[in-house]
Design a protein around this motif. Structure first.
Motif, PDB file in Angstrom:
ATOM      1  N   LEU A  45       0.567  -1.154   0.191  1.00  0.00           N
ATOM      2  CA  LEU A  45      -0.012   0.057  -0.097  1.00  0.00           C
ATOM      3  C   LEU A  45       0.893   1.182   0.018  1.00  0.00           C
ATOM      4  CD1 LEU A  45      -3.205  -0.586   2.355  1.00  0.00           C
ATOM      5  CD2 LEU A  45      -3.189   0.566   0.229  1.00  0.00           C
ATOM      6  N   ASP A  46       0.573   2.041  -1.077  1.00  0.00           N
ATOM      7  CA  ASP A  46       1.371   3.189  -0.894  1.00  0.00           C
ATOM      8  C   ASP A  46       0.361   4.689  -1.203  1.00  0.00           C
ATOM      9  OD1 ASP A  46       0.919   2.856  -3.518  1.00  0.00           O
ATOM     10  OD2 ASP A  46       2.930   2.787  -4.224  1.00  0.00           O
ATOM     11  N   TYR A  47      -0.775   4.522  -0.998  1.00  0.00           N
ATOM     12  CA  TYR A  47      -1.784   5.500  -1.051  1.00  0.00           C
ATOM     13  C   TYR A  47      -2.303   5.836   0.358  1.00  0.00           C
ATOM     14  CZ  TYR A  47      -1.862   5.302  -6.008  1.00  0.00           C
ATOM     15  OH  TYR A  47      -1.577   5.322  -7.479  1.00  0.00           O
ATOM     16  N   PRO A  48      -3.056   7.107   0.575  1.00  0.00           N
ATOM     17  CA  PRO A  48      -3.215   7.317   1.916  1.00  0.00           C
ATOM     18  C   PRO A  48      -4.447   6.458   2.362  1.00  0.00           C
ATOM     19  CG  PRO A  48      -3.037   9.397   0.444  1.00  0.00           C
ATOM     20  CD  PRO A  48      -3.009   8.208  -0.434  1.00  0.00           C
ATOM     21  N   PRO A  49      -4.946   6.703   3.844  1.00  0.00           N
ATOM     22  CA  PRO A  49      -5.769   5.797   4.624  1.00  0.00           C
ATOM     23  C   PRO A  49      -7.192   5.780   3.802  1.00  0.00           C
ATOM     24  CG  PRO A  49      -4.725   7.290   6.055  1.00  0.00           C
ATOM     25  CD  PRO A  49      -4.076   7.866   4.718  1.00  0.00           C
ATOM     26  N   LEU A  50      -7.740   6.657   3.024  1.00  0.00           N
ATOM     27  CA  LEU A  50      -9.010   6.431   2.392  1.00  0.00           C
ATOM     28  C   LEU A  50      -9.038   5.390   1.255  1.00  0.00           C
ATOM     29  CD1 LEU A  50     -10.900   9.929   1.985  1.00  0.00           C
ATOM     30  CD2 LEU A  50     -11.371   8.119   3.665  1.00  0.00           C
ATOM     31  N   THR A  51      -7.988   5.412   0.683  1.00  0.00           N
ATOM     32  CA  THR A  51      -7.807   4.372  -0.408  1.00  0.00           C
ATOM     33  C   THR A  51      -7.742   2.964   0.494  1.00  0.00           C
ATOM     34  OG1 THR A  51      -6.368   5.531  -1.908  1.00  0.00           O
ATOM     35  CG2 THR A  51      -6.007   3.255  -2.068  1.00  0.00           C
ATOM     36  N   ALA A  52      -6.965   2.899   1.076  1.00  0.00           N
ATOM     37  CA  ALA A  52      -7.089   1.579   2.216  1.00  0.00           C
ATOM     38  C   ALA A  52      -8.479   0.964   2.622  1.00  0.00           C
ATOM     39  CB  ALA A  52      -6.009   1.697   3.466  1.00  0.00           C
ATOM     40  N   TYR A  53      -9.187   2.361   3.353  1.00  0.00           N
ATOM     41  CA  TYR A  53     -10.375   1.943   3.823  1.00  0.00           C
ATOM     42  C   TYR A  53     -11.453   1.498   2.405  1.00  0.00           C
ATOM     43  CZ  TYR A  53      -8.848   4.867   7.645  1.00  0.00           C
ATOM     44  OH  TYR A  53      -8.134   5.302   8.575  1.00  0.00           O
ATOM     45  N   HIS A  54     -11.219   2.009   1.446  1.00  0.00           N
ATOM     46  CA  HIS A  54     -12.000   1.869   0.279  1.00  0.00           C
ATOM     47  C   HIS A  54     -11.776   0.333  -0.090  1.00  0.00           C
ATOM     48  CE1 HIS A  54     -12.752   2.058  -4.229  1.00  0.00           C
ATOM     49  NE2 HIS A  54     -14.094   1.844  -3.636  1.00  0.00           N
ATOM     50  N   SER A  55     -10.386  -0.037  -0.283  1.00  0.00           N
ATOM     51  CA  SER A  55     -10.063  -1.337  -0.484  1.00  0.00           C
ATOM     52  C   SER A  55     -10.839  -2.393   0.548  1.00  0.00           C
ATOM     53  CB  SER A  55      -8.458  -1.365  -0.368  1.00  0.00           C
ATOM     54  OG  SER A  55      -7.807  -0.783  -1.366  1.00  0.00           O
ATOM     55  N   PHE A  56     -10.822  -2.096   1.737  1.00  0.00           N
ATOM     56  CA  PHE A  56     -11.370  -2.811   2.560  1.00  0.00           C
ATOM     57  C   PHE A  56     -12.992  -3.112   2.504  1.00  0.00           C
ATOM     58  CE2 PHE A  56     -13.846  -3.362   6.700  1.00  0.00           C
ATOM     59  CZ  PHE A  56     -13.279  -4.421   7.219  1.00  0.00           C
ATOM     60  N   LEU A  57     -13.505  -1.884   2.092  1.00  0.00           N
ATOM     61  CA  LEU A  57     -14.985  -2.273   1.779  1.00  0.00           C
ATOM     62  C   LEU A  57     -15.196  -2.985   0.699  1.00  0.00           C
ATOM     63  CD1 LEU A  57     -17.910  -1.101   2.175  1.00  0.00           C
ATOM     64  CD2 LEU A  57     -17.479   0.787   0.790  1.00  0.00           C
ATOM     65  N   CYS A  58     -14.471  -2.946  -0.546  1.00  0.00           N
ATOM     66  CA  CYS A  58     -14.482  -3.836  -1.680  1.00  0.00           C
ATOM     67  C   CYS A  58     -14.216  -5.285  -1.267  1.00  0.00           C
ATOM     68  CB  CYS A  58     -13.584  -3.210  -2.752  1.00  0.00           C
ATOM     69  SG  CYS A  58     -14.017  -1.458  -3.419  1.00  0.00           S
ATOM     70  N   ALA A  59     -13.292  -5.271  -0.461  1.00  0.00           N
ATOM     71  CA  ALA A  59     -12.802  -6.806   0.143  1.00  0.00           C
ATOM     72  C   ALA A  59     -13.775  -7.485   0.923  1.00  0.00           C
ATOM     73  CB  ALA A  59     -11.796  -6.633   0.826  1.00  0.00           C
ATOM     74  N   TYR A  60     -14.679  -6.733   1.789  1.00  0.00           N
ATOM     75  CA  TYR A  60     -15.723  -7.233   2.377  1.00  0.00           C
ATOM     76  C   TYR A  60     -17.038  -7.769   1.561  1.00  0.00           C
ATOM     77  CZ  TYR A  60     -19.593  -7.511   5.918  1.00  0.00           C
ATOM     78  OH  TYR A  60     -20.470  -7.948   6.799  1.00  0.00           O
TER      79      TYR A  60
END
Length: 483
Positions: A45-60
Motif C-alpha cells: 500500500l502506498d496511498y493514503p488511508p481513504l484508499t485503504a478503507y475503500h479497499s477494505f470495503l470492496c474486500a468485504y
C-alpha cells in the motif's frame, strides 16, 4: 489487462486486488508495514488511508461473493472472469456515486450553459474524455480522488467553503497526488478571507476553515494516530524519496525529456533531485498563486487548478504518466469557456499515455474513444470556428502588445494550422508506435518521441494558461461578488 498471467507482479489489476486482500485479512497497524504477511515489495500500500478503507470495503463485498478472491497469500495472481467483472463493477459504481454526479451538477451550475441542452452537451463531452475512461476501466483505477476534488470545486462555486474544504481533504486523503490541486484551493480560500477582512468576517472564515481541515484529517488518520511510528511509516510509504527524480517509464515531463540528453539521476543524489524539482515547481506556479490570492475569483481558481497542476506534472518529483489526469480534469472544467484549447489539450494528454496504453493492449479503445471525443467536441462546440484571440481569452494580452496587433489578425489561421499539424503528428506517431517495430539501436524511439512531443505541447500549454490567468481582467470584476 497489463500483466495478466505474468508472475510475479501480474499488473495494476493485481495491485488493486492485493490491497483488498491485505486490508481485509490484516489488522490496521500492519497495513503499511513490511511483515511476513505483507511483503511491501509485492504491491505494498502506498496511498493514503481513504484508499485503504475503500479497499477494505470492496474486500468485504468480495468475501461475501467468493472468499477465494481475497484469501490471504493463496489469492495472489487470482484471475477469473467473474472476479474481473466484480472489479470493473467496483470502478463503475465509484464513477456513478462520485465522479459522474459531480460532472453533471457542475455543468448544470454553469451560467454559460443557460439551457439544459447546453449543460447536457458540456457534461457529455467531459464524460467522453478518453484519458479517464481508458485509465479507470483499462487499469482498474478508481476516480474517487478526482471526483471528490470536483465536488470541492462545485461546493466552492456555491460559496459553500466548508463543504468544499471537506471534499478536497477527502480527495487528498484518497490520493496524495491531489497535492497538485492543493495550492489553488488554499490560495483561493485564503484570498477570500483577506477580502472579507482578517479582523472581522475573514478571521471567522479562516478559523472555520482551519478547524474543518484539521477535523477532516483527524477523522481520516484516527486509526494511525496511536503512535508516531505508525504515522511516519504511512508518510514514508506515501513519499518514497529514494526512488529518484522520475520513474523508469517515459513520462511527458521536463525531467524525463531532458534525460535523453542529461542523465540528472546519475549526476546528483535523490535529496538534491528533490530540492531541484521543488524549487523549479515552486517558481513556475508562484505567479498564478500570487494572482489568485490577491484577486480571488471562481474563474481564476479554475484556471489556477489547470496551470498549477500542469506545473506539478512538468517539474515535480516522481511523476507517473497517469498523473496527467490531474491536469486534464481541471481542463474539462473550462471546456465551455475555451473549447478549442481544452479539446486540444485533452487529446494531447491522452496521446501522452500512449506507451502505457499500448502495453495494456488498449490501442483499439484509445483510437475509438479519442475519435469519439474529438467528434463530440467538433459537433458540440464548433471548436475550429473559435480560434480568435477573444475566443481563446487572449484579448487582454493582445491589447498589451500594441505594436504587434497586426500579427493577431492572422492568429486564428495560425492556431488552426498548428492544431491540425499536431493532430496529424499524433496520429502518425500512434500508428508507427502500434504497427512498426523500432530500430534495434533505438528500442525506445517511439515512447521517447511520444514523451518529448507531448512535453513540448505541455510547455506551450503552460505558457498559454499562465498568460490567460495573469492577464485576466475578469478576475478583478468578479471580486465584487466575493466582497
Amino acid at each position: 489487462f497489463l500483466g495478466a498471467g505474468k508472475p510475479p507482479m501480474y499488473g495494476d489489476y493485481e495491485a488493486q486486488r492485493h490491497w483488498q486482500e491485505v486490508t481485509y485479512n490484516l489488522p490496521i497497524r500492519q497495513w503499511y508495514f513490511n511483515t511476513s504477511d505483507n511483503n511491501l515489495l509485492y504491491w505494498g500500500l502506498d496511498y493514503p488511508p481513504l484508499t485503504a478503507y475503500h479497499s477494505f470495503l470492496c474486500a468485504y463485498i468480495a468475501k461475501l461473493i467468493n472468499p477465494d478472491w481475497v484469501a490471504l497469500h493463496t489469492s495472489r495472481g487470482y484471475e477469473s472472469q467473474p472476479h474481473k467483472l466484480f472489479m470493473r463493477t467496483t470502478v463503475f459504481v465509484a464513477d456513478l456515486l462520485v465522479y459522474i454526479p459531480a460532472v453533471i451538477l457542475y455543468c448544470f451550475s454553469l451560467k454559460e450553459t443557460s439551457t439544459k441542452k447546453k449543460a447536457s452537451i458540456c457534461a457529455l463531452c467531459i464524460l467522453l474524455y478518453p484519458g479517464l475512461i481508458l485509465i479507470d476501466h483499462g487499469h482498474f483505477q478508481y476516480p474517487l480522488s478526482l471526483g471528490l476534488a470536483l465536488w470541492g470545486v462545485l461546493f466552492l462555486s456555491y460559496d459553500w467553503d466548508l463543504l468544499g474544504s471537506v471534499a478536497f481533504c477527502l480527495a487528498l486523503n484518497y490520493k496524495q497526488m491531489e497535492l497538485y490541486h492543493s495550492l489553488p484551493f488554499f490560495c483561493y480560500l485564503l484570498g477570500k478571507c483577506f477580502k472579507k477582512g482578517l479582523k472581522g468576517k475573514g478571521l471567522v472564515l479562516l478559523t472555520k476553515l482551519a478547524g474543518t481541515v484539521v477535523a477532516s484529517f483527524a477523522v481520516c488518520w484516527l486509526p494511525f494516530c496511536t503512535d508516531m511510528e505508525q504515522m511516519m511509516q504511512v508518510l514514508r510509504r506515501l513519499f518514497p524519496i529514494e526512488r529518484g527524480l522520475h520513474p523508469r517509464d517515459k513520462v511527458a515531463n521536463i525531467w524525463c525529456s531532458l534525460s535523453v540528453l542529461i542523465k540528472i539521476k546519475d549526476m546528483v543524489s535523490p535529496q538534491t533531485q528533490l530540492k531541484l524539482s521543488f524549487a523549479v515547481t515552486f517558481l513556475s506556479l508562484l505567479p498564478t498563486c500570487i494572482k489568485l490570492t490577491i484577486q480571488p475569483s471562481l474563474r481564476g481558481f479554475k484556471f489556477a487548478l489547470v496551470s498549477c497542476a500542469l506545473s506539478f506534472f512538468l517539474f515535480s518529483f516522481q511523476v507517473h504518466e497517469k498523473s496527467i489526469l490531474l491536469v486534464s480534469v481541471p481542463v474539462c472544467l473550462i471546456i465551455n469557456e475555451i473549447p478549442f484549447m481544452a479539446t486540444w489539450f485533452l487529446l494531447v494528454s491522452t496521446f501522452s499515455m500512449l506507451p502505457l496504453l499500448l502495453r495494456d493492449s488498449l490501442l483499439l479503445s484509445y483510437t475509438v474513444t479519442s475519435l469519439a471525443f474529438l467528434s463530440a467536441c467538433l459537433a458540440s462546440f464548433s471548436i475550429l470556428e473559435k480560434t480568435s484571440a477573444e475566443d481563446l481569452q487572449l484579448k487582454p494580452f493582445s491589447l498589451s502588445l500594441k505594436g504587434y496587433m497586426s500579427w493577431f489578425k492572422s492568429f486564428p489561421k495560425i492556431v488552426r494550422s498548428l492544431f491540425l499539424l499536431s493532430i496529424t503528428l499524433m496520429g502518425i506517431l500512434s500508428l508507427l508506435s502500434a504497427a512498426v517495430p523500432p530500430p534495434q539501436r533505438f528500442p525506445d524511439l517511439f515512447p521517447v518521441s511520444v514523451s518529448i512531443i507531448s512535453c513540448l505541447h505541455f510547455l506551450l500549454f503552460l505558457v498559454y494558461f499562465n498568460v490567460v490567468m495573469l492577464w485576466d481582467s475578469k478576475n478583478s470584476r468578479s471580486q465584487k461578488k466575493i466582497n
